[in-house]
Design a protein around this motif. Structure first.
Motif, short mmCIF file in Angstrom:
data_model
loop_
_atom_site.label_atom_id
_atom_site.label_comp_id
_atom_site.label_asym_id
_atom_site.label_seq_id
_atom_site.Cartn_x
_atom_site.Cartn_y
_atom_site.Cartn_z
N GLY A 186 0.81 -1.21 0.00
CA GLY A 186 0.00 0.00 0.00
C GLY A 186 0.84 1.26 0.00
N PRO A 187 0.20 2.43 -0.13
CA PRO A 187 0.92 3.70 -0.13
C PRO A 187 1.32 4.13 1.28
N TYR A 188 2.33 4.99 1.36
CA TYR A 188 2.78 5.51 2.64
C TYR A 188 3.42 6.88 2.45
N ILE A 189 3.55 7.60 3.55
CA ILE A 189 4.24 8.89 3.56
C ILE A 189 5.25 8.87 4.69
N GLY A 190 6.40 9.49 4.46
CA GLY A 190 7.46 9.47 5.46
C GLY A 190 8.02 10.86 5.70
#
Length: 205
Positions: A50-54
């Motif tokens: 899935g998508p993620y933000i860091g």
């Protein structure tokens, strides 16, 4: 005798029905679609597709063939998409943007520094699960940076080694070392950089 056979048949049929129902409940039989099919890749791993933000912060050291070194504090934002290929192997693609705050700039005799402000790039991140909640990974990719004091933009490549751990649903912590190398500049030779980053990752799952 006939009545006894009929009674025995009824008891056998009833017990068979109970057994089938029991198997259906366990997922071994499913004639009516009332049980969800088993899915080997749907286990509750901490690292899911899935998508993620860091968001990370790191200490960056720039240096070149000329006697010039820059030390800065860099903030990094990243957006990625991860895929769990097997229960033990992970692969993500990530785009990132960064900007740095100068901590100290050591200049060469001509007064030219090797400071970078913003840079952006893309990475591939293959990883291996050490446990269900800890992963080791390699970062490899390309980026473009602005060397402010000489007014030049240069492309380059980077490679790194890091670790990521799950601390709560949807949340990970991350630490890594990244080495970068850029195309030669007109005044400072070939710039290179060492960077140590720590940060957090939020997964949209």
């Amino acid at each position: 005798m006939f009545k006894q056979l009929v009674l025995a048949s009824a008891v056998l049929a009833a017990s068979s029905g109970i057994a089938l129902a029991d198997h259906s409940y366990k997922g071994e039989r499913d004639y009516k679609g009332e049980v969800a099919p088993s899915c080997p890749t749907c286990a509750t791993y901490a690292f899911m597709s899935g998508p993620y933000i860091g968001a990370s912060v790191g200490v960056r050291n720039n240096y070149s063939g000329a006697p010039a070194v820059y030390k800065g504090l860099e903030g990094i934002l990243s957006l990625g998409y991860a895929g769990v290929l097997t229960p033990s192997f992970y692969l993500a693609a990530e785009i990132l943007g960064a900007n740095s705050l100068q901590l100290r700039n050591y200049r060469d005799p001509d007064g030219d520094g090797i400071r970078t402000t913003w840079n952006y790039g893309i990475s591939l991140i293959p990883g291996v699960m050490i446990t269900d909640y800890i992963m080791g990974y390699v970062r490899v990719g390309a980026q473009r940076a602005r060397f402010t004091n000489i007014g030049e933009h240069k492309c380059g490549w980077h490679v790194g080694l890091g670790g990521q751990g799950n601390i709560a649903p949807n949340w990970d912590i991350r630490g890594e070392y990244v080495y970068s190398s850029y195309h030669r500049t007109s005044e400072l030779g070939r710039p290179r950089a060492d960077q140590f980053n720590v940060g957090v990752v939020f997964k949209f799952m």
